[in-house]
Motif scaffolding. Structure first.
Motif, PDB file in Angstrom:
ATOM      1  N   GLN A  19       0.805  -1.201  -0.225  1.00 14.77           N
ATOM      2  CA  GLN A  19       0.005  -0.140  -0.115  1.00 14.77           C
ATOM      3  C   GLN A  19       0.889   1.260   0.066  1.00 14.77           C
ATOM      4  O   GLN A  19       2.031   1.153   0.458  1.00 14.77           O
ATOM      5  CB  GLN A  19      -0.827   0.000   1.360  1.00 14.77           C
ATOM      6  N   ILE A  20       0.244   2.284  -0.469  1.00  9.33           N
ATOM      7  CA  ILE A  20       0.959   3.672  -0.430  1.00  9.33           C
ATOM      8  C   ILE A  20       1.506   3.740   1.008  1.00  9.33           C
ATOM      9  O   ILE A  20       0.508   3.761   1.958  1.00  9.33           O
ATOM     10  CB  ILE A  20       0.252   4.891  -0.757  1.00  9.33           C
ATOM     11  N   GLY A  21       2.629   4.369   1.263  1.00 13.18           N
ATOM     12  CA  GLY A  21       3.199   4.653   2.521  1.00 13.18           C
ATOM     13  C   GLY A  21       4.074   3.352   3.305  1.00 13.18           C
ATOM     14  O   GLY A  21       4.618   3.561   3.920  1.00 13.18           O
ATOM     15  N   ASP A  22       3.629   2.200   2.849  1.00 16.21           N
ATOM     16  CA  ASP A  22       4.431   1.151   3.200  1.00 16.21           C
ATOM     17  C   ASP A  22       6.061   1.141   2.942  1.00 16.21           C
ATOM     18  O   ASP A  22       6.260   1.838   2.028  1.00 16.21           O
ATOM     19  CB  ASP A  22       3.991  -0.312   2.478  1.00 16.21           C
ATOM     20  N   LEU A  23       6.778   0.387   3.833  1.00 19.26           N
ATOM     21  CA  LEU A  23       8.186   0.398   3.644  1.00 19.26           C
ATOM     22  C   LEU A  23       8.595  -0.818   3.471  1.00 19.26           C
ATOM     23  O   LEU A  23       8.402  -1.976   3.929  1.00 19.26           O
ATOM     24  CB  LEU A  23       8.969   1.170   4.983  1.00 19.26           C
ATOM     25  N   LEU A  24       9.764  -0.796   2.455  1.00 20.64           N
ATOM     26  CA  LEU A  24      10.492  -1.973   1.956  1.00 20.64           C
ATOM     27  C   LEU A  24      11.543  -1.865   2.621  1.00 20.64           C
ATOM     28  O   LEU A  24      12.406  -0.654   2.483  1.00 20.64           O
ATOM     29  CB  LEU A  24      10.555  -1.877   0.431  1.00 20.64           C
ATOM     30  N   THR A  25      12.178  -3.050   3.145  1.00 17.74           N
ATOM     31  CA  THR A  25      13.381  -3.000   4.257  1.00 17.74           C
ATOM     32  C   THR A  25      14.305  -3.978   3.632  1.00 17.74           C
ATOM     33  O   THR A  25      13.936  -5.035   2.815  1.00 17.74           O
ATOM     34  CB  THR A  25      13.102  -3.230   5.576  1.00 17.74           C
ATOM     35  N   ALA A  26      15.593  -3.699   3.810  1.00 20.81           N
ATOM     36  CA  ALA A  26      16.732  -4.983   3.444  1.00 20.81           C
ATOM     37  C   ALA A  26      16.388  -6.149   4.630  1.00 20.81           C
ATOM     38  O   ALA A  26      15.491  -5.787   5.380  1.00 20.81           O
ATOM     39  CB  ALA A  26      17.993  -4.240   3.762  1.00 20.81           C
ATOM     40  N   ARG A  33      19.977 -15.463  -5.864  1.00 21.05           N
ATOM     41  CA  ARG A  33      20.653 -16.532  -4.851  1.00 21.05           C
ATOM     42  C   ARG A  33      19.883 -16.638  -3.563  1.00 21.05           C
ATOM     43  O   ARG A  33      20.172 -15.973  -2.648  1.00 21.05           O
ATOM     44  CB  ARG A  33      22.223 -15.918  -4.569  1.00 21.05           C
ATOM     45  N   PRO A  34      18.605 -17.338  -3.553  1.00 18.23           N
ATOM     46  CA  PRO A  34      17.900 -17.426  -2.423  1.00 18.23           C
ATOM     47  C   PRO A  34      18.286 -18.056  -1.276  1.00 18.23           C
ATOM     48  O   PRO A  34      18.003 -17.702  -0.126  1.00 18.23           O
ATOM     49  CB  PRO A  34      16.962 -18.454  -2.877  1.00 18.23           C
ATOM     50  N   SER A  35      19.886 -18.325  -1.158  1.00 14.50           N
ATOM     51  CA  SER A  35      20.463 -18.754  -0.084  1.00 14.50           C
ATOM     52  C   SER A  35      21.177 -17.575   0.635  1.00 14.50           C
ATOM     53  O   SER A  35      21.852 -17.646   1.672  1.00 14.50           O
ATOM     54  CB  SER A  35      21.733 -19.746  -0.498  1.00 14.50           C
ATOM     55  N   ILE A  36      21.089 -16.474   0.258  1.00 15.20           N
ATOM     56  CA  ILE A  36      21.733 -15.305   0.674  1.00 15.20           C
ATOM     57  C   ILE A  36      20.508 -14.321   1.236  1.00 15.20           C
ATOM     58  O   ILE A  36      19.497 -14.029   0.350  1.00 15.20           O
ATOM     59  CB  ILE A  36      22.625 -14.453  -0.446  1.00 15.20           C
ATOM     60  N   VAL A  37      20.699 -13.838   2.450  1.00 15.21           N
ATOM     61  CA  VAL A  37      19.788 -12.693   2.860  1.00 15.21           C
ATOM     62  C   VAL A  37      20.559 -11.334   2.574  1.00 15.21           C
ATOM     63  O   VAL A  37      21.763 -11.107   2.826  1.00 15.21           O
ATOM     64  CB  VAL A  37      19.774 -12.810   4.449  1.00 15.21           C
ATOM     65  N   MET A  38      19.718 -10.520   1.794  1.00 18.00           N
ATOM     66  CA  MET A  38      20.588  -9.221   1.546  1.00 18.00           C
ATOM     67  C   MET A  38      20.488  -8.220   2.628  1.00 18.00           C
ATOM     68  O   MET A  38      19.546  -7.760   3.403  1.00 18.00           O
ATOM     69  CB  MET A  38      19.764  -8.675   0.173  1.00 18.00           C
ATOM     70  N   ASN A  39      21.647  -7.409   2.719  1.00 21.26           N
ATOM     71  CA  ASN A  39      21.714  -6.256   3.370  1.00 21.26           C
ATOM     72  C   ASN A  39      21.319  -5.200   3.112  1.00 21.26           C
ATOM     73  O   ASN A  39      21.343  -4.122   3.672  1.00 21.26           O
ATOM     74  CB  ASN A  39      23.210  -6.083   3.892  1.00 21.26           C
ATOM     75  N   HIS A  40      20.600  -5.236   1.747  1.00 20.18           N
ATOM     76  CA  HIS A  40      20.474  -3.858   1.104  1.00 20.18           C
ATOM     77  C   HIS A  40      19.226  -4.142   0.695  1.00 20.18           C
ATOM     78  O   HIS A  40      18.669  -5.257   0.282  1.00 20.18           O
ATOM     79  CB  HIS A  40      21.179  -3.396   0.092  1.00 20.18           C
ATOM     80  N   ILE A  41      18.264  -3.095   0.253  1.00 19.05           N
ATOM     81  CA  ILE A  41      17.075  -3.011  -0.591  1.00 19.05           C
ATOM     82  C   ILE A  41      17.523  -2.489  -1.962  1.00 19.05           C
ATOM     83  O   ILE A  41      18.139  -1.329  -1.969  1.00 19.05           O
ATOM     84  CB  ILE A  41      15.858  -2.255   0.136  1.00 19.05           C
ATOM     85  N   THR A  90      22.054   0.639 -16.188  1.00 14.87           N
ATOM     86  CA  THR A  90      20.719   0.068 -15.629  1.00 14.87           C
ATOM     87  C   THR A  90      20.322   1.192 -14.601  1.00 14.87           C
ATOM     88  O   THR A  90      19.020   0.769 -14.170  1.00 14.87           O
ATOM     89  CB  THR A  90      21.022  -1.346 -14.992  1.00 14.87           C
ATOM     90  N   ARG A  91      21.104   2.018 -14.299  1.00 16.43           N
ATOM     91  CA  ARG A  91      20.565   3.083 -13.114  1.00 16.43           C
ATOM     92  C   ARG A  91      19.998   2.324 -12.047  1.00 16.43           C
ATOM     93  O   ARG A  91      18.816   2.685 -11.463  1.00 16.43           O
ATOM     94  CB  ARG A  91      19.528   3.980 -13.611  1.00 16.43           C
ATOM     95  N   SER A  92      20.820   1.125 -11.398  1.00 15.43           N
ATOM     96  CA  SER A  92      20.393   0.433 -10.450  1.00 15.43           C
ATOM     97  C   SER A  92      20.968   1.082  -9.139  1.00 15.43           C
ATOM     98  O   SER A  92      22.395   1.099  -9.160  1.00 15.43           O
ATOM     99  CB  SER A  92      21.035  -0.919 -10.639  1.00 15.43           C
ATOM    100  N   TYR A  93      20.483   1.012  -7.857  1.00 21.93           N
ATOM    101  CA  TYR A  93      20.857   1.362  -6.656  1.00 21.93           C
ATOM    102  C   TYR A  93      20.513   0.545  -5.594  1.00 21.93           C
ATOM    103  O   TYR A  93      19.617  -0.457  -5.703  1.00 21.93           O
ATOM    104  CB  TYR A  93      20.333   2.748  -6.497  1.00 21.93           C
ATOM    105  N   ARG A  94      21.114   0.702  -4.591  1.00 18.94           N
ATOM    106  CA  ARG A  94      20.726  -0.098  -3.355  1.00 18.94           C
ATOM    107  C   ARG A  94      21.037   1.020  -2.138  1.00 18.94           C
ATOM    108  O   ARG A  94      21.927   1.637  -2.246  1.00 18.94           O
ATOM    109  CB  ARG A  94      21.686  -1.038  -3.111  1.00 18.94           C
ATOM    110  N   SER A  95      20.119   0.375  -0.922  1.00 22.06           N
ATOM    111  CA  SER A  95      20.443   1.141   0.223  1.00 22.06           C
ATOM    112  C   SER A  95      19.976   0.565   1.319  1.00 22.06           C
ATOM    113  O   SER A  95      19.613  -0.672   1.390  1.00 22.06           O
ATOM    114  CB  SER A  95      19.094   2.327   0.394  1.00 22.06           C
ATOM    115  N   LEU A  99      12.748   1.962   1.619  1.00 19.19           N
ATOM    116  CA  LEU A  99      12.119   2.622   0.474  1.00 19.19           C
ATOM    117  C   LEU A  99      10.678   2.721   0.634  1.00 19.19           C
ATOM    118  O   LEU A  99      10.001   1.869   1.328  1.00 19.19           O
ATOM    119  CB  LEU A  99      12.399   1.810  -0.774  1.00 19.19           C
ATOM    120  N   ARG A 100       9.978   3.868   0.692  1.00 22.39           N
ATOM    121  CA  ARG A 100       8.597   4.263   0.795  1.00 22.39           C
ATOM    122  C   ARG A 100       7.900   3.821  -0.456  1.00 22.39           C
ATOM    123  O   ARG A 100       8.364   4.197  -1.469  1.00 22.39           O
ATOM    124  CB  ARG A 100       8.494   5.631   1.430  1.00 22.39           C
ATOM    125  N   ILE A 101       6.805   3.369  -0.534  1.00 21.82           N
ATOM    126  CA  ILE A 101       5.968   3.067  -1.492  1.00 21.82           C
ATOM    127  C   ILE A 101       5.097   4.376  -1.640  1.00 21.82           C
ATOM    128  O   ILE A 101       4.542   4.914  -1.192  1.00 21.82           O
ATOM    129  CB  ILE A 101       4.716   1.918  -1.466  1.00 21.82           C
TER     130      ILE A 101
END
Length: 135
Positions: A19-26, A33-41, A90-95, A99-101
């Motif tokens: 929903q609008i306002g939800d936050l996506l987090t690392a 690589r499903p075996s890896i938990v990512m430190n970034h979003i 690709t203008r690809s970034y991470r944080s 990230l707010r929807i």
């Protein structure tokens, strides 16, 4: 263009129904690589690559693309920048910050079933080979 110059808009692809306002987090597993938990979003300033990420995202939900707003600093995604592509075409970034929807984007091109199957084969090969992901 690099992170220091980028102003957006920004996009994130997922199978999560948000929903609008939800936050996506690392802290989620990698789509590549499903075996890896990512430190970034991860996110992009291009709509179509976010659509590809949505198609490849883990889960059974419908692929979705969201316009997002970084809530903190971000950097070029080192998995593609200067490692696979010179610069950041690709203008690809991470944080590490959420990230707010902002809104859901509905006008992105979907992969054909054949193209999706090909991408899934490529990702499986990366996982099997232990291909490197900079986390």
């Amino acid at each position: 263009m690099n992170a220091a110059d980028e102003t957006g808009p920004f996009f994130h692809g997922t199978k999560a129904d948000l929903q609008i306002g939800d936050l996506l987090t690392a802290g989620r597993t990698s789509n590549y690589r499903p075996s890896i938990v990512m430190n970034h979003i991860y996110f992009t300033a291009l709509r179509d690559p976010a659509g590809l990420a949505a198609e490849l995202a883990a889960g059974d939900g419908e692929p979705r693309v969201y316009e997002v707003e970084p809530t903190g600093p971000f950097e070029d995604d080192p998995n593609v920048t200067d490692k696979k592509f010179p610069g950041n075409p690709t203008r690809s970034y991470r944080s590490t910050a959420p990230l707010r929807i902002v809104r859901e984007v509905t006008d992105w091109p979907r992969l054909t079933p054949e193209a999706l199957a090909d991408w899934k084969r490529r990702i499986a090969a990366i996982e099997e080979s232990g291909g490197e992901i900079i986390n």
